[in-house]
Design an enzyme around this catalytic site. Structure first.
Site: not given
Ligand SMILES: Cc1cc2nc3c(=O)[nH]c(=O)nc-3n(C[C@H](O)[C@H](O)[C@H](O)COP(=O)(O)O)c2cc1C
Length: 269
Positions: A25-26, A29, A89, A91-92, A127, A156, A178, A207
């Site tokens: 994802n990108r 926010f 993140s 993406n910022t 985080k 993250n 994931g 994941g």
């Molecule tokens: C679509 C999407 C949006 C996310 N937005 C944020 C965010 O705004 N702030 C943040 O700290 N992490 C964000 N994350 C990261 C997740 O909170 C998490 O730390 C990361 O995806 C790893 O966990 P997972 O493998 O279970 O997804 C985002 C992840 C995804 C897929």
């Protein structure tokens, strides 16, 4: 969320990597901003079954990151059980540089002061990215202990792209989450737990898709576990399966509570 509303990045900005059980994802926010979110949380405050955590970011065009985090903390502390300062993140632009000691200390000091001004006392966590080098991770754990943070969320998404990825979208820009993030983020969690000498609380993320995954995060040092991407593939029923399987694993190993298994890997070695 960020203080001001913002649209986030242009679409497409979210990609399924189906073969890899992953997501890139990108988003950037995209959110309606502090006022809207505070009102929404106020309306449900105290009426939801679980703890409410709020993830704090800075606006893309902000020139004062500390002021952004502080404004969010002051406005949201009364309606949150825990606040997470997100400096990880991908993406910022420039956000992850805030993980360096000097800006990070300034952000944490300002955010905590703002939370305290609000009169409410939600826990304050930080985080971090999984892509930190060893020295940066050590600095962050030391700073978290120094500043008496309530804990760290690890981790993250990663900007890394493991060679094992086979899905067509694997080269998209953004953060990878994931299944391919699991071992990597759990390793960082394990290392941070060891560095913390048992003096910080950790939330394990990255994941998690099964009870066994959740149990591995706990044994590596997590007191709490979060997941996001696996819901895309497993659906909401996944939570029930994970809690059921986790309970069975704990029982198998003679535990009656999650807390007894936290950091187990470090004790049996
Ligand atoms: C679509 C999407 C949006 C996310 N937005 C944020 C965010 O705004 N702030 C943040 O700290 N992490 C964000 N994350 C990261 C997740 O909170 C998490 O730390 C990361 O995806 C790893 O966990 P997972 O493998 O279970 O997804 C985002 C992840 C995804 C897929």
């Amino acid at each position: 969320m960020t203080p001001k509303p913002q649209a986030g990045n242009p679409r497409p900005r979210l990609f399924r990597l189906e073969h890899d059980r992953a997501v890139i994802n990108r988003m950037g926010f995209n959110n309606q901003g502090l006022a809207a979110v505070a009102a929404r949380l106020k309306a449900v405050h105290g009426r939801l079954p679980g703890p409410i955590g709020v993830n704090l970011g800075k606006n893309k065009d902000s020139e004062d990151a500390s002021a952004d985090y502080a404004a969010l903390a002051e406005g949201l502390a009364p309606v949150a059980d825990f606040l997470v300062v997100n400096v990880s993140s991908p993406n910022t632009p420039g956000l992850r540089a805030l993980q360096n000691t000097a800006p990070l200390r300034q952000i944490i000091t300002a955010t905590r002061a703002a939370r305290d001004r609000s009169g409410a006392k939600p826990a304050l966590l930080l985080k971090v990215a999984p892509d930190l080098d060893k020295e940066s991770l050590r600095d962050i754990v030391a700073l978290a202990r120094d500043e008496a943070l309530d804990g760290l969320v690890i981790s993250n998404t990663t900007v890394g792209r493991p060679e094992t990825l086979t899905s067509p979208h694997r080269s998209e820009t953004g953060g990878l989450s994931g299944a391919p993030l699991f071992e990597f983020s759990t390793g960082v969690l394990r290392e941070a737990y060891a560095l913390s000498e048992g003096r910080l609380t950790f939330i394990g993320a990255g994941g998690v898709a099964s009870g066994a995954d959740a149990y591995a995060k706990i044994r590596a040092g997590a007191s709490l576990v979060q997941l996001y991407s696996a819901l895309v593939y497993g659906g909401p029923g996944l939570i029930v399966r994970i809690t059921r399987d986790l309970a069975a694993l704990l029982k198998r190993d003679g535990f009656t509570a999650v807390s007894q298994a936290v950091g187990l890997d470090h004790r049996v070695k």
